[in-house]
Design a protein around this motif. Structure first.
Motif, PDB file in Angstrom:
ATOM      1  N   HIS A 286      -6.483  -1.078  -0.830  1.00 43.98           N
ATOM      2  CA  HIS A 286      -6.273   0.017   0.634  1.00 43.98           C
ATOM      3  C   HIS A 286      -5.073   0.888   0.884  1.00 43.98           C
ATOM      4  CE1 HIS A 286      -4.656  -4.331   2.968  1.00 43.98           C
ATOM      5  NE2 HIS A 286      -4.082  -2.523   3.826  1.00 43.98           N
ATOM      6  N   GLU A 287      -5.154   1.891   1.387  1.00 43.79           N
ATOM      7  CA  GLU A 287      -4.450   2.408   1.900  1.00 43.79           C
ATOM      8  C   GLU A 287      -3.186   1.769   2.571  1.00 43.79           C
ATOM      9  OE1 GLU A 287      -5.249   7.157   1.845  1.00 43.79           O
ATOM     10  OE2 GLU A 287      -4.659   7.370  -0.395  1.00 43.79           O
ATOM     11  N   ARG A 288      -2.210   2.061   3.142  1.00 41.45           N
ATOM     12  CA  ARG A 288      -1.812   1.388   4.670  1.00 41.45           C
ATOM     13  C   ARG A 288      -0.344   2.170   4.512  1.00 41.45           C
ATOM     14  NH1 ARG A 288      -3.348  -3.572   6.780  1.00 41.45           N
ATOM     15  NH2 ARG A 288      -2.063  -3.958   8.154  1.00 41.45           N
ATOM     16  N   GLU A 289       0.018   2.523   5.686  1.00 37.79           N
ATOM     17  CA  GLU A 289       1.420   2.731   5.969  1.00 37.79           C
ATOM     18  C   GLU A 289       2.617   2.235   6.167  1.00 37.79           C
ATOM     19  OE1 GLU A 289       2.012   5.032   9.767  1.00 37.79           O
ATOM     20  OE2 GLU A 289       0.841   6.325   8.842  1.00 37.79           O
TER      21      GLU A 289
ATOM     22  N   ARG B 234       0.583   3.996   0.429  1.00 35.32           N
ATOM     23  CA  ARG B 234       0.707   3.123  -0.487  1.00 35.32           C
ATOM     24  C   ARG B 234      -0.556   2.695  -0.541  1.00 35.32           C
ATOM     25  NH1 ARG B 234       5.178   4.172  -3.649  1.00 35.32           N
ATOM     26  NH2 ARG B 234       4.654   2.533  -4.885  1.00 35.32           N
ATOM     27  N   LEU B 235      -0.945   2.822  -1.724  1.00 34.42           N
ATOM     28  CA  LEU B 235      -2.046   1.553  -2.601  1.00 34.42           C
ATOM     29  C   LEU B 235      -2.388   0.118  -2.112  1.00 34.42           C
ATOM     30  CD1 LEU B 235      -5.666   1.963  -2.863  1.00 34.42           C
ATOM     31  CD2 LEU B 235      -5.218   2.632  -5.086  1.00 34.42           C
ATOM     32  N   VAL B 236      -2.384  -0.513  -1.750  1.00 37.56           N
ATOM     33  CA  VAL B 236      -1.617  -1.643  -1.806  1.00 37.56           C
ATOM     34  C   VAL B 236      -2.205  -2.647  -1.328  1.00 37.56           C
ATOM     35  CG1 VAL B 236       0.744  -0.538  -1.348  1.00 37.56           C
ATOM     36  CG2 VAL B 236      -0.415  -1.262   0.531  1.00 37.56           C
ATOM     37  N   ARG B 237      -2.250  -3.528  -1.508  1.00 33.14           N
ATOM     38  CA  ARG B 237      -3.408  -5.401  -0.473  1.00 33.14           C
ATOM     39  C   ARG B 237      -2.221  -5.887  -0.155  1.00 33.14           C
ATOM     40  NH1 ARG B 237      -4.744 -10.146  -3.318  1.00 33.14           N
ATOM     41  NH2 ARG B 237      -3.397 -10.407  -5.096  1.00 33.14           N
TER      42      ARG B 237
ATOM     43  N   VAL C 206       1.893  -5.675  -1.908  1.00 34.85           N
ATOM     44  CA  VAL C 206       1.849  -5.491  -3.315  1.00 34.85           C
ATOM     45  C   VAL C 206       0.869  -3.748  -4.075  1.00 34.85           C
ATOM     46  CG1 VAL C 206       2.536  -8.015  -3.794  1.00 34.85           C
ATOM     47  CG2 VAL C 206       0.060  -7.148  -4.237  1.00 34.85           C
ATOM     48  N   ASP C 207       1.849  -3.625  -4.514  1.00 32.02           N
ATOM     49  CA  ASP C 207       0.870  -2.419  -5.285  1.00 32.02           C
ATOM     50  C   ASP C 207       0.168  -2.891  -6.049  1.00 32.02           C
ATOM     51  OD1 ASP C 207       2.404  -0.213  -3.895  1.00 32.02           O
ATOM     52  OD2 ASP C 207       4.435  -0.404  -5.545  1.00 32.02           O
TER      53      ASP C 207
END
Length: 311
Positions: free
Chosen positions: A221-224, A250-253, A266-267
């Motif tokens: 998901h996109e997150r600051e 960024r797109l992270v989880r 993590v990306d």
């Protein structure tokens, strides 16, 4: 004539268990064993994937009856909102009793002090151990797995804690033929790890097989976030970021869930269970080794905390 080897290699045998079936059977056996040996067990439940799987196994172990244990969460006050929402929803859904030990309460009373780095994970030990003593819990289920970290690799399934909740590796008991020794003196208790023999990949494959719901932060998901010590951390009231740590989207989880101040993302573009499983299968780092700053405080950070009473 059929040999033993050829029978064991037959994957379509109606009597053969898959590796997930075998792990599930072992965990169910452990839950039932504890129910038979102890008076006041409790399940540590944070809303993280391992505790979610552990609760799912407990529900299976006693169905159609209710789970005969309450839940316990050590709340740092810096938890991810998505995880707390999930925790409360699951507790209500299954009609469970939740005990909460609050780190913030101990800080407000002056028993604990904030760390300069804002990390509260190391502060969980006192609230956890005092809650265990106050409620007289004699068995405490944890979701720790041996593949996570070298100190956890030393644990038995039944791990004795003394009257101060401290762990002594030299007091580990042998566990042969799935026989578990729950004997303990007054004031002592046993930490129980039903997922000891599971790997991170096993957990995700089991989640996929069972259709278990997870908090959304486990998927891309996109997150600051901002970068610190090679990890993407989420900004929050705990103190990050600093002036020289720019916030980016960024797109992270998240592979693991803990205090926001020390749990890195993590990306990833893995938005489905299948994609996550593929990603985990290709990884060469454990989730704690890759994304937990609290385990990097020293070479023996986890073992030191376990000796003091942490999980």
């Amino acid at each position: 004539m059929t040999t033993v080897a050829s029978v064991s290699e037959e994957t379509d045998s109606p009597y053969a268990l898959s590796h997930l079936d075998a792990l599930e059977s072992e965990a169910v056996h452990i839950f039932r064993e504890v129910a038979g040996e102890f008076e006041r067990p409790v399940i540590l439940f944070s809303g993280g994937k391992d505790s979610i799987v552990m609760l799912h196994l407990a529900l299976k172990a006693f169905a159609p009856a209710a789970v005969p244990f309450s839940l316990l969460h050590v709340d740092t006050g810096h938890n991810f909102p998505e995880v707390i929402e999930y925790r409360d929803r699951v507790v209500a859904q299954h009609g469970l009793r939740l005990h909460v030990a609050s780190v913030q309460d101990y800080i407000d009373r002056g028993v604990l002090k904030e760390r300069p780095d804002g990390t509260r994970n190391p502060l969980q030990t006192v609230p956890l151990t005092e809650k265990i003593q106050a409620e007289k819990f004699d068995a405490v289920f944890g979701g720790g797995r041996r593949d996570e970290e070298k100190a956890r690799a030393k644990e038995r399934v039944f791990s004795l804690r003394d009257e101060f909740s401290q762990w002594d590796p030299r007091r580990q008991r042998p566990e042969l033929w799935n026989l578990y020794n729950g004997r303990h003196a007054a004031g002592e208790h046993v930490r129980v790890f039903p997922l000891s023999n599971w790997t991170e990949l096993d957990v995700w494959q089991y989640i996929a097989r069972e259709g278990i719901e997870l908090p959304e932060i486990y998927f891309a998901h996109e997150r600051e976030v901002f970068s610190r010590s090679g990890m993407w951390l989420t900004a929050g009231e705990w103190g990050g970021p600093k002036d020289n740590e720019p916030v980016v989207t960024r797109l992270v989880r998240y592979r693991t869930v803990g205090d926001m101040s020390c749990t890195g993302a993590v990306d990833s573009d893995a938005t489905t269970l299948e994609a996550v499983i593929t990603e985990i299968a290709a990884s060469r780092l454990t989730e704690r080794g890759a994304t937990r700053a609290d385990d990097k405080l020293s070479e023996a950070a986890m073992e030191d905390r376990k000796r003091e009473g942490y999980f």
